[in-house]
Design a protein around this motif. Sequence first.
Motif, PDB file in Angstrom:
ATOM      1  N   GLY A  29       0.718  -1.187  -0.072  1.00 38.25           N
ATOM      2  CA  GLY A  29       0.062  -0.166   0.109  1.00 38.25           C
ATOM      3  C   GLY A  29       0.876   1.119  -0.097  1.00 38.25           C
ATOM      4  O   GLY A  29       0.511   2.235  -0.588  1.00 38.25           O
ATOM      5  N   ALA A  30       1.952   1.179   0.753  1.00 40.00           N
ATOM      6  CA  ALA A  30       3.056   2.352   0.847  1.00 40.00           C
ATOM      7  C   ALA A  30       3.587   2.588  -0.322  1.00 40.00           C
ATOM      8  O   ALA A  30       3.947   3.782  -0.836  1.00 40.00           O
ATOM      9  CB  ALA A  30       4.010   2.281   1.795  1.00 40.00           C
ATOM     10  N   ALA A  31       3.479   1.679  -1.292  1.00 34.52           N
ATOM     11  CA  ALA A  31       4.066   1.956  -2.779  1.00 34.52           C
ATOM     12  C   ALA A  31       2.935   1.851  -3.845  1.00 34.52           C
ATOM     13  O   ALA A  31       3.135   1.876  -4.999  1.00 34.52           O
ATOM     14  CB  ALA A  31       4.823   0.793  -3.270  1.00 34.52           C
ATOM     15  N   GLY A  32       1.649   2.165  -3.421  1.00 28.04           N
ATOM     16  CA  GLY A  32       0.595   2.287  -4.257  1.00 28.04           C
ATOM     17  C   GLY A  32       0.282   1.194  -5.070  1.00 28.04           C
ATOM     18  O   GLY A  32      -0.455   1.105  -5.963  1.00 28.04           O
ATOM     19  N   VAL A  33       0.399  -0.354  -4.508  1.00 30.24           N
ATOM     20  CA  VAL A  33       0.042  -1.550  -4.919  1.00 30.24           C
ATOM     21  C   VAL A  33      -1.159  -1.833  -4.260  1.00 30.24           C
ATOM     22  O   VAL A  33      -1.120  -2.300  -2.918  1.00 30.24           O
ATOM     23  CB  VAL A  33       1.124  -2.448  -4.827  1.00 30.24           C
ATOM     24  CG1 VAL A  33       0.576  -3.715  -5.435  1.00 30.24           C
ATOM     25  CG2 VAL A  33       2.411  -1.703  -5.560  1.00 30.24           C
ATOM     26  N   GLU A  34      -2.400  -1.904  -4.893  1.00 29.89           N
ATOM     27  CA  GLU A  34      -3.393  -2.595  -3.989  1.00 29.89           C
ATOM     28  C   GLU A  34      -3.363  -4.084  -4.106  1.00 29.89           C
ATOM     29  O   GLU A  34      -3.048  -4.433  -5.200  1.00 29.89           O
ATOM     30  CB  GLU A  34      -4.619  -2.071  -4.884  1.00 29.89           C
ATOM     31  CG  GLU A  34      -6.066  -2.549  -4.421  1.00 29.89           C
ATOM     32  CD  GLU A  34      -7.267  -1.824  -4.942  1.00 29.89           C
ATOM     33  OE1 GLU A  34      -8.337  -2.341  -4.550  1.00 29.89           O
ATOM     34  OE2 GLU A  34      -7.026  -1.087  -6.055  1.00 29.89           O
ATOM     35  N   VAL A  35      -3.561  -4.764  -3.055  1.00 31.15           N
ATOM     36  CA  VAL A  35      -3.493  -6.230  -2.934  1.00 31.15           C
ATOM     37  C   VAL A  35      -4.963  -6.613  -2.404  1.00 31.15           C
ATOM     38  O   VAL A  35      -5.688  -6.033  -1.432  1.00 31.15           O
ATOM     39  CB  VAL A  35      -2.439  -6.615  -1.989  1.00 31.15           C
ATOM     40  CG1 VAL A  35      -2.454  -8.084  -1.653  1.00 31.15           C
ATOM     41  CG2 VAL A  35      -1.278  -6.017  -2.292  1.00 31.15           C
ATOM     42  N   ASN A 619       4.095   1.508 -12.487  1.00 28.68           N
ATOM     43  CA  ASN A 619       4.433   1.998 -10.908  1.00 28.68           C
ATOM     44  C   ASN A 619       5.840   1.763 -10.891  1.00 28.68           C
ATOM     45  O   ASN A 619       6.042   0.715 -10.323  1.00 28.68           O
ATOM     46  CB  ASN A 619       3.584   1.212 -10.084  1.00 28.68           C
ATOM     47  CG  ASN A 619       3.525   1.720  -8.642  1.00 28.68           C
ATOM     48  OD1 ASN A 619       4.562   2.423  -8.353  1.00 28.68           O
ATOM     49  ND2 ASN A 619       2.758   1.210  -8.174  1.00 28.68           N
ATOM     50  N   ASP A 620       6.789   2.659 -10.820  1.00 35.07           N
ATOM     51  CA  ASP A 620       8.435   2.457 -10.555  1.00 35.07           C
ATOM     52  C   ASP A 620       8.537   2.107  -9.259  1.00 35.07           C
ATOM     53  O   ASP A 620       9.356   1.439  -8.767  1.00 35.07           O
ATOM     54  CB  ASP A 620       9.275   3.722 -10.885  1.00 35.07           C
ATOM     55  CG  ASP A 620       9.161   3.854 -12.326  1.00 35.07           C
ATOM     56  OD1 ASP A 620       9.010   3.025 -12.946  1.00 35.07           O
ATOM     57  OD2 ASP A 620       9.336   5.158 -12.562  1.00 35.07           O
ATOM     58  N   ALA A 621       7.604   2.481  -8.253  1.00 33.35           N
ATOM     59  CA  ALA A 621       7.730   2.126  -6.687  1.00 33.35           C
ATOM     60  C   ALA A 621       7.504   0.788  -6.638  1.00 33.35           C
ATOM     61  O   ALA A 621       8.279   0.332  -5.608  1.00 33.35           O
ATOM     62  CB  ALA A 621       6.985   3.064  -6.034  1.00 33.35           C
ATOM     63  N   ALA A 622       6.795   0.237  -7.136  1.00 37.02           N
ATOM     64  CA  ALA A 622       6.262  -1.030  -7.136  1.00 37.02           C
ATOM     65  C   ALA A 622       7.744  -2.130  -7.338  1.00 37.02           C
ATOM     66  O   ALA A 622       8.181  -3.134  -6.947  1.00 37.02           O
ATOM     67  CB  ALA A 622       5.352  -2.005  -8.001  1.00 37.02           C
TER      68      ALA A 622
END
Length: 741
Positions: A29-35, A619-622
């Motif tokens: 979530g902190a990297a904008g990835v929805e799980v 999403n580079d953060a992922a």
Amino acid sequence: MSKVIYTYTDEAPALATHSFLPIIEAFAGAAGVEVELRDISLAGRILAQFPDRLTDEQRVPDALAELGELAKTPEANIIKLPNISASIPQLKAAIKELQDAGYDVPAYPENPQTDEERAAREAYDRVKGSAVNPVLRQGNSDRRAPASVKAYAKKHPHRNKPFAEGSKTAVTSLADHDFRHNERSVVASADDTLRIELVTADGETRVLKEALPVLEGEIVDASVLEAAPLQSFLRDTVARAKEEGILYSVHLKATMMKVSDPIIFGHAVKAFFADVFERYGDDLAAAGLSANDGLGTILPGLDALPNGAEIKAAFEQAIADGPRLSYVNSDKGITNLHVPSDVIIDASLPALIRNGGRLWGPQGEEDDALVVIPDSSYAGVYDAVIEDVKANGPLDPATIGSVPNVGLMAQAAQEYGSHDKTFEIDAAGTVRVVSGAGEVLLEQAVQPGDIWRGTQTKDVPIRDWVRLAVERARVSGDPAIFWLDETRAHDANLIAKVNAYLPEHDTDGLDIRILAPAEATKVSLDRLRQGRNTISVTGNVLRDYNTDLFPILEVGTSAKMLSVVPLIAGGGLFETGAGGSAPKHVQQLVEEGYLRWDSLGEFFALVPSLEKHAEQAGNDAAKVLAGALDRGTGRFLDENRSPGRKLGTIDNRGSHFYLALYWAQELASQTEDAALAERFAPLAEQLAANEERIVGELAAAQGSPVDLGGYYFVDRAKADAAMRPSATLNDAIASVQAATA
């Protein structure tokens, strides 16, 4: 929007999810990835079949069907944990748990008579066995040991025991009259709808399957395992084990080949207890006690029979008089013939080989064993490994190479002995596969009790399989061997396709061969001992066998493998390892409050899943998150933070804490994404500062029995409480989620 789908499954992997998923959700979530979580557990799959019988509060969505459709799209990003491939006894046990919990699901109809019972049986047939894998596996398998795992195994090698001088352990199989020798195969010349029928000796035509759609270029097979030779063979093996004074052990795959192998298992039970079934077979049948379900169902069921004590005494006498059975659990009296799904060949035989060719007898003693694999199709693989270890000594994990696998499995390829194309024949005659135009494509003579099976392998998965094999050979620089036997009908057709499709790819400078499975095993073992790698390119069943056999010998477990399924439509399925030991792990948690399940497979699968998300969503953060997790997992291995085997050492929950600590520290120290580094620096400091306290809270949870509310239908709140006992760790993870929100 691209999402990562995490699956909720069964047994130990599901319990581990209660501990690990909150960590995943916080970091992702902190990297904008929805799980998102999807329930494809056995209990969940059962409930999804009967919405009309449930209340609004009880109904659950058919998550498996939903994910099956998602897997056919480029957006798919699914992390799939091991699930129960339910045998009939397991299915019945799960049904009872649900009924006891107030869910109005029907009993399993053994012999459906009414339309309602037939509908229930069809619904349960969609649930039992390997129901999940064919739906989700819309791509072929790329499975290998990650570099960090291989390095750890070399640095900290487990022990593969030597076979004793003069070891009597041996593999035995049918020499004829089995699926291997009776196979027929044809390639569909056009799209068609086939029919499977039995023409009896009396001239009656019975339709076994009305409509079997096939596509142009699809390989269609038919084979039959003959019951009379099977029964004769099995009785001979019982006599041989008795004569040689070694353990008797049958090895099947009743979970994957869910129709054929329980029947074969039943033949083994009848052969071992031949006198008992000759005297009391009618009584057992009248009581609904089937040899196919094993002693684990038969013996408790005898209590309801008027002569039950007499029959039980006959079983006990047969065990005393016959060869010693190998035991799954001698302390609990669970034999090799208790439950068809208890002795899964791909888990049981690598364990035997690691243990110097020995299994465990009625008193827990180790001894040589007669390894009975009735169908000879792939028995030669295990025979080759056993003979190699006898001749050359045990494989040394510190020096050996690796045997990664590229497996053909997409679109239910080679689902042998499973699903809706396997039948136990009840009348003499001929089984025919007939085209839509009425042409007989395949036919075989059958007798009552014979097991007839058909299977399909579509052309598109075969093309993709060849492509993936060439790609892996190119990327790795290792030889790729197609494990195919030109003298077997199906393999001959597959070889023709492989030879046709290889020229479509750049194979210059690559070492690509085609060898029969036993020969391929010998070549791979020879190279393995030289410290060299060899890609095994196999069909579906050997994919299942090889991805347990070689990893268990190489790195000690198949749970530490990286298993990527590049989906044909462009998405990704990321599998997390095998669950064969999961039942014992649950038992230990319930009894001792200790879960030794190793979540390394989940750690490994999450890395390429996050990388896939980065590609899908831009999403580079992922990608940064994935890189940090990969490095954190390497440190996790170096620090030896995997669960121990015994109470008092670090267990699954503690392993998740250390993974979170190392992952946070790697994120805090990386320089690619300053925002992520800033976000995770406080968590890294908090976890490191509270390490002793958190470890103490986790250790305090060990040692007492745990109530999960059920085995197949777990109480989620109770599982959360059991798997998240550290308030300090929970608060730290919650702080990340709160900051993200």
